[in-house]
Scaffold this motif. Structure first.
Motif, PDB file in Angstrom:
ATOM      1  N   VAL A  64       8.662  12.512 -12.965  1.00 62.20           N
ATOM      2  CA  VAL A  64       7.753  11.701 -13.762  1.00 62.20           C
ATOM      3  C   VAL A  64       6.785  10.930 -12.865  1.00 62.20           C
ATOM      4  CG1 VAL A  64       7.591   9.860 -15.476  1.00 62.20           C
ATOM      5  CG2 VAL A  64       9.519  11.469 -15.538  1.00 62.20           C
ATOM      6  N   GLU A  65       5.498  11.112 -13.125  1.00 63.58           N
ATOM      7  CA  GLU A  65       4.475  10.353 -12.413  1.00 63.58           C
ATOM      8  C   GLU A  65       4.606   8.875 -12.777  1.00 63.58           C
ATOM      9  OE1 GLU A  65       1.137  10.014  -9.840  1.00 63.58           O
ATOM     10  OE2 GLU A  65       2.382  11.758 -10.283  1.00 63.58           O
ATOM     11  N   GLU A  66       4.462   8.018 -11.773  1.00 65.43           N
ATOM     12  CA  GLU A  66       4.551   6.567 -11.936  1.00 65.43           C
ATOM     13  C   GLU A  66       5.950   6.115 -12.343  1.00 65.43           C
ATOM     14  OE1 GLU A  66       1.424   5.170 -14.453  1.00 65.43           O
ATOM     15  OE2 GLU A  66      -0.164   5.871 -13.129  1.00 65.43           O
ATOM     16  N   ARG A  67       6.958   6.872 -11.983  1.00 66.97           N
ATOM     17  CA  ARG A  67       8.327   6.450 -12.252  1.00 66.97           C
ATOM     18  C   ARG A  67       8.720   5.354 -11.270  1.00 66.97           C
ATOM     19  NH1 ARG A  67      13.537   9.430 -10.836  1.00 66.97           N
ATOM     20  NH2 ARG A  67      14.069   7.264 -11.100  1.00 66.97           N
ATOM     21  N   LEU A  68       9.710   4.545 -11.654  1.00 69.75           N
ATOM     22  CA  LEU A  68      10.172   3.455 -10.810  1.00 69.75           C
ATOM     23  C   LEU A  68      11.402   3.890 -10.024  1.00 69.75           C
ATOM     24  CD1 LEU A  68       9.898   0.431 -13.284  1.00 69.75           C
ATOM     25  CD2 LEU A  68       8.207   1.234 -11.624  1.00 69.75           C
ATOM     26  N   THR A  69      11.510   3.409  -8.794  1.00 64.34           N
ATOM     27  CA  THR A  69      12.683   3.702  -7.979  1.00 64.34           C
ATOM     28  C   THR A  69      13.093   2.466  -7.201  1.00 64.34           C
ATOM     29  OG1 THR A  69      13.642   5.181  -6.299  1.00 64.34           O
ATOM     30  CG2 THR A  69      11.347   4.514  -5.981  1.00 64.34           C
ATOM     31  N   THR A  70      14.393   2.355  -6.960  1.00 60.11           N
ATOM     32  CA  THR A  70      14.919   1.281  -6.110  1.00 60.11           C
ATOM     33  C   THR A  70      15.363   1.835  -4.763  1.00 60.11           C
ATOM     34  OG1 THR A  70      17.159   1.564  -7.010  1.00 60.11           O
ATOM     35  CG2 THR A  70      15.732  -0.056  -8.090  1.00 60.11           C
ATOM     36  N   TRP A  71      15.143   3.152  -4.541  1.00 61.03           N
ATOM     37  CA  TRP A  71      15.589   3.807  -3.315  1.00 61.03           C
ATOM     38  C   TRP A  71      14.417   4.057  -2.373  1.00 61.03           C
ATOM     39  CZ3 TRP A  71      20.617   3.897  -2.450  1.00 61.03           C
ATOM     40  CH2 TRP A  71      21.498   3.885  -3.536  1.00 61.03           C
ATOM     41  N   PRO A  72      14.596   3.772  -1.079  1.00 61.75           N
ATOM     42  CA  PRO A  72      13.510   3.957  -0.106  1.00 61.75           C
ATOM     43  C   PRO A  72      13.305   5.419   0.263  1.00 61.75           C
ATOM     44  CG  PRO A  72      15.494   3.230   1.009  1.00 61.75           C
ATOM     45  CD  PRO A  72      15.798   3.186  -0.465  1.00 61.75           C
ATOM     46  N   PRO A  73      12.189   5.730   0.912  1.00 57.25           N
ATOM     47  CA  PRO A  73      11.974   7.087   1.415  1.00 57.25           C
ATOM     48  C   PRO A  73      12.877   7.354   2.616  1.00 57.25           C
ATOM     49  CG  PRO A  73      10.226   5.648   2.173  1.00 57.25           C
ATOM     50  CD  PRO A  73      11.059   4.834   1.223  1.00 57.25           C
ATOM     51  N   VAL A  74      12.932   8.603   3.050  1.00 55.60           N
ATOM     52  CA  VAL A  74      13.869   9.007   4.098  1.00 55.60           C
ATOM     53  C   VAL A  74      13.129   9.785   5.183  1.00 55.60           C
ATOM     54  CG1 VAL A  74      14.464  11.149   2.904  1.00 55.60           C
ATOM     55  CG2 VAL A  74      16.119  10.134   4.485  1.00 55.60           C
ATOM     56  N   CYS A  75      13.662   9.786   6.399  1.00 58.34           N
ATOM     57  CA  CYS A  75      13.096  10.619   7.458  1.00 58.34           C
ATOM     58  C   CYS A  75      13.681  12.025   7.335  1.00 58.34           C
ATOM     59  CB  CYS A  75      13.386  10.023   8.842  1.00 58.34           C
ATOM     60  SG  CYS A  75      15.109  10.131   9.383  1.00 58.34           S
ATOM     61  N   THR A  76      13.018  13.019   7.914  1.00 57.03           N
ATOM     62  CA  THR A  76      13.476  14.401   7.777  1.00 57.03           C
ATOM     63  C   THR A  76      14.829  14.629   8.442  1.00 57.03           C
ATOM     64  OG1 THR A  76      12.177  15.014   9.734  1.00 57.03           O
ATOM     65  CG2 THR A  76      11.157  15.361   7.584  1.00 57.03           C
ATOM     66  N   GLU A  77      15.131  13.869   9.494  1.00 55.20           N
ATOM     67  CA  GLU A  77      16.394  14.048  10.204  1.00 55.20           C
ATOM     68  C   GLU A  77      17.613  13.676   9.365  1.00 55.20           C
ATOM     69  OE1 GLU A  77      13.747  12.663  11.383  1.00 55.20           O
ATOM     70  OE2 GLU A  77      13.337  13.278  13.450  1.00 55.20           O
TER      71      GLU A  77
ATOM     72  N   VAL B  96      14.516 -15.029 -13.145  1.00 56.91           N
ATOM     73  CA  VAL B  96      15.233 -13.885 -12.569  1.00 56.91           C
ATOM     74  C   VAL B  96      15.808 -14.236 -11.199  1.00 56.91           C
ATOM     75  CG1 VAL B  96      14.906 -11.589 -11.546  1.00 56.91           C
ATOM     76  CG2 VAL B  96      13.979 -12.079 -13.796  1.00 56.91           C
ATOM     77  N   VAL B  97      17.042 -13.766 -10.962  1.00 63.93           N
ATOM     78  CA  VAL B  97      17.611 -13.744  -9.613  1.00 63.93           C
ATOM     79  C   VAL B  97      17.613 -12.275  -9.202  1.00 63.93           C
ATOM     80  CG1 VAL B  97      19.560 -14.312  -8.123  1.00 63.93           C
ATOM     81  CG2 VAL B  97      19.061 -15.738 -10.122  1.00 63.93           C
ATOM     82  N   ALA B  98      16.715 -11.907  -8.296  1.00 60.54           N
ATOM     83  CA  ALA B  98      16.479 -10.501  -7.969  1.00 60.54           C
ATOM     84  C   ALA B  98      17.548  -9.937  -7.035  1.00 60.54           C
ATOM     85  CB  ALA B  98      15.102 -10.342  -7.337  1.00 60.54           C
ATOM     86  N   ASP B  99      17.828  -8.640  -7.216  1.00 62.61           N
ATOM     87  CA  ASP B  99      18.764  -7.913  -6.364  1.00 62.61           C
ATOM     88  C   ASP B  99      18.125  -6.701  -5.701  1.00 62.61           C
ATOM     89  OD1 ASP B  99      21.531  -9.144  -6.701  1.00 62.61           O
ATOM     90  OD2 ASP B  99      20.987  -8.831  -8.793  1.00 62.61           O
ATOM     91  N   GLN B 100      17.120  -6.096  -6.365  1.00 60.89           N
ATOM     92  CA  GLN B 100      16.533  -4.863  -5.862  1.00 60.89           C
ATOM     93  C   GLN B 100      15.018  -4.880  -6.024  1.00 60.89           C
ATOM     94  OE1 GLN B 100      19.082  -2.386  -8.453  1.00 60.89           O
ATOM     95  NE2 GLN B 100      19.674  -1.285  -6.604  1.00 60.89           N
ATOM     96  N   LEU B 101      14.357  -4.251  -5.062  1.00 59.15           N
ATOM     97  CA  LEU B 101      12.908  -4.111  -5.097  1.00 59.15           C
ATOM     98  C   LEU B 101      12.554  -2.802  -5.796  1.00 59.15           C
ATOM     99  CD1 LEU B 101      10.428  -5.670  -3.956  1.00 59.15           C
ATOM    100  CD2 LEU B 101      10.565  -4.185  -1.946  1.00 59.15           C
ATOM    101  N   LEU B 102      11.494  -2.815  -6.573  1.00 63.12           N
ATOM    102  CA  LEU B 102      11.045  -1.627  -7.296  1.00 63.12           C
ATOM    103  C   LEU B 102       9.709  -1.137  -6.756  1.00 63.12           C
ATOM    104  CD1 LEU B 102      11.786  -2.754 -10.972  1.00 63.12           C
ATOM    105  CD2 LEU B 102      12.922  -0.873  -9.792  1.00 63.12           C
ATOM    106  N   ARG B 103       9.616   0.178  -6.571  1.00 64.01           N
ATOM    107  CA  ARG B 103       8.336   0.809  -6.255  1.00 64.01           C
ATOM    108  C   ARG B 103       7.998   1.808  -7.350  1.00 64.01           C
ATOM    109  NH1 ARG B 103       5.689   0.182  -1.479  1.00 64.01           N
ATOM    110  NH2 ARG B 103       6.778  -0.963   0.168  1.00 64.01           N
ATOM    111  N   GLU B 104       6.712   1.932  -7.622  1.00 65.68           N
ATOM    112  CA  GLU B 104       6.210   2.880  -8.609  1.00 65.68           C
ATOM    113  C   GLU B 104       5.632   4.076  -7.853  1.00 65.68           C
ATOM    114  OE1 GLU B 104       3.658   2.480 -12.717  1.00 65.68           O
ATOM    115  OE2 GLU B 104       2.929   1.410 -10.948  1.00 65.68           O
ATOM    116  N   LEU B 105       6.231   5.250  -8.065  1.00 66.72           N
ATOM    117  CA  LEU B 105       5.825   6.440  -7.320  1.00 66.72           C
ATOM    118  C   LEU B 105       4.644   7.117  -8.008  1.00 66.72           C
ATOM    119  CD1 LEU B 105       9.306   7.934  -6.351  1.00 66.72           C
ATOM    120  CD2 LEU B 105       7.925   6.189  -5.192  1.00 66.72           C
ATOM    121  N   LYS B 106       3.500   7.080  -7.331  1.00 65.86           N
ATOM    122  CA  LYS B 106       2.278   7.657  -7.875  1.00 65.86           C
ATOM    123  C   LYS B 106       1.806   8.811  -6.989  1.00 65.86           C
ATOM    124  CE  LYS B 106       0.728   3.124  -9.603  1.00 65.86           C
ATOM    125  NZ  LYS B 106      -0.366   2.114  -9.549  1.00 65.86           N
TER     126      LYS B 106
END
Length: 232
Positions: A135-148, A208-218
């Protein structure tokens, strides 16, 4: 099964030159929760916030480190670290340290080695649960990863047990936070939603007491539509 070489072929040589190879003795992801780590219980209180006549949550012994640049209050967690800053202690399977997860999400670094995540002209490399159409513009709490560390990362994430889709996002925009939404009853605080997802700028953020950061994947590009479940 998806291998690191499958994803390396789409990575520009300049990106690989910048990336620092992680140490071979690395045995646990950087974001893994360790023994002795956990939330620090803190007393909440009402406080008059920056907006005129606007009340919100605060810690009784709050410090500047308790809030991010958007004035959002973050839950405190204990840390076990070596003097060099590397986490220490026995990793707890399937559990992550929210502060280190937030750090890698904020800096777009790999959650395993904490070095720069893979980035090409198509964007940063993310792993997502398999689905028919990412899904375009979906939200995620997981960071990107390196290829290794694609395989190591997939092994550690419970939501990838049934396989995963590898995607790149050219614009993983900071969106907001996920956290405990509360309200004041007149004598105490009560939880309205334990995992509320709110964009930065929302008026409810002050409760709000925050626990996780959200990014929108576009601007998403699918690298691998489906990879078989990873087994140890």
């Amino acid at each position: 099964m998806l291998t690191d070489s499958d994803l390396s072929s789409s990575t520009r040589p300049t990106d690989l030159a910048v990336h620092q190879a992680p140490p071979q003795h690395l045995t646990a992801p950087y974001i893994a929760l360790r023994t002795g780590e956990g939330p620090a219980t803190k007393e909440l209180r009402l406080e008059l916030r920056s907006a005129p006549n606007t009340w919100g949550l605060a810690f009784a012994d709050e410090t500047p480190d308790d809030r991010d640049s958007h004035d959002v209050l973050w839950r405190r967690y204990h840390h076990n670290r070596y003097h060099c800053g590397r986490p220490t202690g026995t990793p707890l399977a399937g559990q992550v340290h929210p502060d280190r997860l937030r750090e890698t999400m904020s800096r777009l670094t790999c959650p395993v080695c904490n070095h720069p995540a893979s980035q090409t002209s198509d964007g940063y490399l993310f792993l997502e649960p398999p689905r028919e159409d990412p899904v375009e513009e979906r939200l995620t709490t997981w960071p990107p990863v390196c290829t290794e560390h694609v395989i190591a990362y997939a092994c550690e994430r419970p939501d990838l047990r049934d396989g995963y889709t590898a995607i790149r996002s050219a614009d993983p925009t900071l969106y907001g936070v996920r956290g405990q939404l509360m309200r004041f009853t007149g004598t105490s605080f009560m939880t309205v939603a334990p995992e509320a997802e709110l964009p930065y700028g929302n008026a409810l953020m002050r409760w709000v007491v925050a626990d996780q950061l959200l990014r929108e994947l576009k601007r998403i590009t699918v690298v691998v539509e489906y990879a078989d479940p990873v087994t140890r």
